[in-house]
Scaffold this motif. Structure first.
Motif, short mmCIF file in Angstrom:
data_model
loop_
_atom_site.label_atom_id
_atom_site.label_comp_id
_atom_site.label_asym_id
_atom_site.label_seq_id
_atom_site.Cartn_x
_atom_site.Cartn_y
_atom_site.Cartn_z
N MET A 1 34.53 29.63 46.11
CA MET A 1 35.24 30.87 45.81
C MET A 1 34.23 31.96 45.49
N ILE A 2 34.49 33.15 45.99
CA ILE A 2 33.70 34.33 45.64
C ILE A 2 34.48 35.08 44.58
N THR A 3 33.91 35.18 43.38
CA THR A 3 34.65 35.73 42.24
C THR A 3 33.91 36.93 41.64
N HIS A 4 34.58 37.60 40.70
CA HIS A 4 34.01 38.77 40.03
C HIS A 4 33.46 39.78 41.05
N ASN A 5 34.23 40.03 42.11
CA ASN A 5 33.82 41.00 43.14
C ASN A 5 32.49 40.65 43.79
N GLY A 6 32.21 39.35 43.90
CA GLY A 6 30.97 38.93 44.53
C GLY A 6 29.83 38.67 43.57
N ALA A 7 30.05 38.90 42.27
CA ALA A 7 28.98 38.68 41.30
C ALA A 7 28.76 37.21 40.98
N ALA A 8 29.73 36.35 41.29
CA ALA A 8 29.57 34.91 41.04
C ALA A 8 30.28 34.13 42.14
N THR A 9 29.50 33.36 42.88
CA THR A 9 30.05 32.45 43.90
C THR A 9 30.02 31.05 43.32
N VAL A 10 31.17 30.37 43.34
CA VAL A 10 31.27 29.10 42.63
C VAL A 10 31.84 28.00 43.53
N ASP A 11 31.48 26.78 43.20
CA ASP A 11 32.06 25.60 43.82
C ASP A 11 33.24 25.17 42.95
N SER A 12 34.45 25.26 43.50
CA SER A 12 35.64 25.02 42.69
C SER A 12 35.77 23.57 42.25
N ALA A 13 35.32 22.64 43.07
CA ALA A 13 35.47 21.22 42.74
C ALA A 13 34.54 20.83 41.60
N ARG A 14 33.31 21.31 41.65
CA ARG A 14 32.31 20.93 40.64
C ARG A 14 32.28 21.91 39.47
N ARG A 15 33.03 23.02 39.59
CA ARG A 15 33.01 24.07 38.56
C ARG A 15 31.56 24.52 38.33
N GLU A 16 30.86 24.75 39.42
CA GLU A 16 29.44 25.06 39.38
C GLU A 16 29.18 26.43 40.01
N VAL A 17 28.32 27.22 39.36
CA VAL A 17 27.93 28.51 39.90
C VAL A 17 26.86 28.30 40.96
N LEU A 18 27.14 28.76 42.18
CA LEU A 18 26.18 28.64 43.27
C LEU A 18 25.22 29.83 43.30
N HIS A 19 25.74 31.00 42.95
CA HIS A 19 24.91 32.20 42.90
C HIS A 19 25.60 33.22 42.01
N GLN A 20 24.81 33.96 41.26
CA GLN A 20 25.38 35.03 40.46
C GLN A 20 24.43 36.21 40.37
N TYR A 21 25.00 37.40 40.22
CA TYR A 21 24.26 38.62 39.96
C TYR A 21 24.44 38.95 38.48
N SER A 22 23.46 38.59 37.68
CA SER A 22 23.56 38.82 36.24
C SER A 22 23.16 40.25 35.90
N ILE A 23 23.72 40.74 34.81
CA ILE A 23 23.34 42.06 34.30
C ILE A 23 22.83 41.89 32.88
N ASP A 24 21.87 42.71 32.53
CA ASP A 24 21.29 42.70 31.19
C ASP A 24 22.34 43.22 30.20
N PRO A 25 22.58 42.49 29.12
CA PRO A 25 23.56 42.99 28.13
C PRO A 25 23.29 44.41 27.67
N ALA A 26 22.01 44.79 27.61
CA ALA A 26 21.68 46.14 27.16
C ALA A 26 22.22 47.21 28.11
N GLU A 27 22.43 46.82 29.38
CA GLU A 27 22.89 47.79 30.37
C GLU A 27 24.35 48.17 30.20
#
Length: 263
Positions: free
Chosen positions: A63-89
């Motif tokens: 599944m591509i979630t959060h508008n593309g910011a996190a791509t996940v494997d639904s079966a394993r509940r695992e993040v395959l790729h994410q675009y993280s942002i700095d909390p300060a931002e």
């Protein structure tokens, strides 16, 4: 089957305005899967409240979630790729919302955090099947953030959007629905994530179909070999698509699949 990868937006596209997956749409999506297409939900939702929709379809997978910011494997509940942002931002956006008394949530790939809630926001979360967690505002913001979402009325968000458009910052903000503005990494989009997934699968762009309804869907509609906008889309989204189909209230996804995916 004309397409190997079919990306489906959820809200306003796959589901009715009442957040219902109709039997006609469910069966059409399952038929596309049976015919060999990989079905990928491509949504502004987080994984936790997108998973019930995938379960209702009777499917599993990426599944591509959060508008593309996190791509996940639904079966394993695992993040395959994410675009993280700095909390300060996101401090500036958070402080703006606090001053304006507007509701917001802060998201890691699998967590939705809030600092308070209104009756309107509580009803919104219920409709979307979301279960936010109340955080202590005095605690530091967590690492691994992927999205900050503002919720409010259309007129209020129009005003906020116009004001934020004048800001200089390293993030992007995008209208993901009439009542939502999402703030996230500048490179995150449904289109970018869908391109990455197609490349990973070795699927040519021409063999990708995408169906959506809102501004956060434009990237995937323009990337896909066939981008389909449902009839309830704003005009700018319709213009970005290759073809139009019926609205989400008229089983638009089912009609698009039947007309274009295996005709």
């Amino acid at each position: 089957m004309n397409y190997d990868l079919i990306a489906l937006d959820i809200d306003g596209t796959l589901l009715t305005d009442g957040h219902v997956l109709t039997p006609v749409v469910r069966e059409a999506v399952r038929e596309a899967h049976r015919r060999g297409a990989e079905i990928v939900l491509c949504t502004g939702r987080g994984p936790v409240n997108a998973l019930p929709v995938l379960d209702e379809l009777g499917l599993a997978g990426t599944m591509i979630t959060h508008n593309g910011a996190a791509t996940v494997d639904s079966a394993r509940r695992e993040v395959l790729h994410q675009y993280s942002i700095d909390p300060a931002e996101i401090v500036r956006f958070r402080e703006y919302c606090l001053r304006a008394g507007m509701h917001f949530d802060i998201n890691t790939p699998f967590e939705m955090l809030i600092e308070g809630i209104t009756p309107e926001a509580e009803e919104m979360y219920r409709l979307y099947g979301a279960s936010p967690v109340l955080r202590d505002p005095s605690e530091p913001l967590p690492e691994g953030l992927v999205k900050f979402t503002l919720f409010g009325g259309i007129a209020d968000l129009d005003r906020v959007e116009a004001e934020w458009n004048t800001w200089s910052h390293g993030l992007q903000h995008i209208r993901s629905g009439d009542y939502f503005i999402d703030v996230q990494h500048r490179d995150a989009s449904k289109g970018t994530a869908l391109r990455q997934l197609a490349q990973l699968r070795g699927i040519d762009q021409s063999r990708v179909m995408a169906i959506g309804n809102y501004f956060n869907d434009v990237g995937m509609l323009t990337f896909a070999g066939l981008g389909v906008a449902v009839a309830n889309s704003p005009e700018a989204v319709k213009s970005a698509a290759d073809v139009l189909t019926r609205s989400n209230e008229e089983d638009g996804v089912a009609h698009a699949l039947q007309e274009f995916a295996w005709s």
